[in-house]
Motif scaffolding. Structure first.
Motif, PDB file in Angstrom:
ATOM      1  N   PRO A 123       0.811  -1.222   0.000  1.00  0.00           N
ATOM      2  CA  PRO A 123       0.000   0.000   0.000  1.00  0.00           C
ATOM      3  C   PRO A 123       0.850   1.281   0.000  1.00  0.00           C
ATOM      4  N   LEU A 124       2.154   1.150   0.117  1.00  0.00           N
ATOM      5  CA  LEU A 124       3.029   2.322   0.161  1.00  0.00           C
ATOM      6  C   LEU A 124       3.316   2.848  -1.240  1.00  0.00           C
ATOM      7  N   HIS A 125       3.646   4.122  -1.308  1.00  0.00           N
ATOM      8  CA  HIS A 125       4.044   4.744  -2.572  1.00  0.00           C
ATOM      9  C   HIS A 125       5.438   5.328  -2.397  1.00  0.00           C
ATOM     10  N   SER A 126       6.240   5.239  -3.428  1.00  0.00           N
ATOM     11  CA  SER A 126       7.622   5.710  -3.327  1.00  0.00           C
ATOM     12  C   SER A 126       7.687   7.194  -2.987  1.00  0.00           C
ATOM     13  N   ARG A 127       6.751   7.996  -3.488  1.00  0.00           N
ATOM     14  CA  ARG A 127       6.750   9.432  -3.166  1.00  0.00           C
ATOM     15  C   ARG A 127       6.548   9.653  -1.673  1.00  0.00           C
ATOM     16  N   ASP A 128       5.677   8.858  -1.059  1.00  0.00           N
ATOM     17  CA  ASP A 128       5.434   8.981   0.387  1.00  0.00           C
ATOM     18  C   ASP A 128       6.698   8.611   1.182  1.00  0.00           C
ATOM     19  N   LEU A 129       7.397   7.588   0.722  1.00  0.00           N
ATOM     20  CA  LEU A 129       8.633   7.168   1.407  1.00  0.00           C
ATOM     21  C   LEU A 129       9.712   8.236   1.283  1.00  0.00           C
ATOM     22  N   VAL A 130       9.809   8.874   0.130  1.00  0.00           N
ATOM     23  CA  VAL A 130      10.785   9.944  -0.056  1.00  0.00           C
ATOM     24  C   VAL A 130      10.441  11.108   0.853  1.00  0.00           C
TER      25      VAL A 130
END
Length: 83
Positions: free
Chosen positions: A71-78
């Motif tokens: 459910p994660l998105h790379s933009r959110d992790l960045v």
């Protein structure tokens, strides 16, 4: 094939500029310590470094294939990493 010349480490340290010019001209030089080869000076190959870079990118792409963040998105992790 490259012509290989042996040179003692002590001499190589004192004549490095000359050795680099010789290597640029296509000669390969074996550096020895106490009669044993410990290093080689050989001409750099632009094609070789380009090929290695292309191979590294291909391996990275292959490694990431099939990796899911759920459910994660790379933009959110960045964004999380910037806080």
């Amino acid at each position: 094939m490259l012509r290989m010349t042996d040179i003692a480490l002590y001499d190589a340290k004192n004549r490095l500029s000359e050795l680099i010019h010789r290597v640029e001209a296509g000669e390969a030089i074996a550096i020895t310590r106490r009669g044993k080869v410990v290093a080689h000076l050989v001409p750099a190959s632009a094609d070789d470094s380009d090929r290695r870079a292309i191979d590294a990118v291909a391996r990275l792409r292959q490694t990431r294939a099939g990796v899911a963040l759920g459910p994660l998105h790379s933009r959110d992790l960045v964004a999380e990493g910037r806080r």
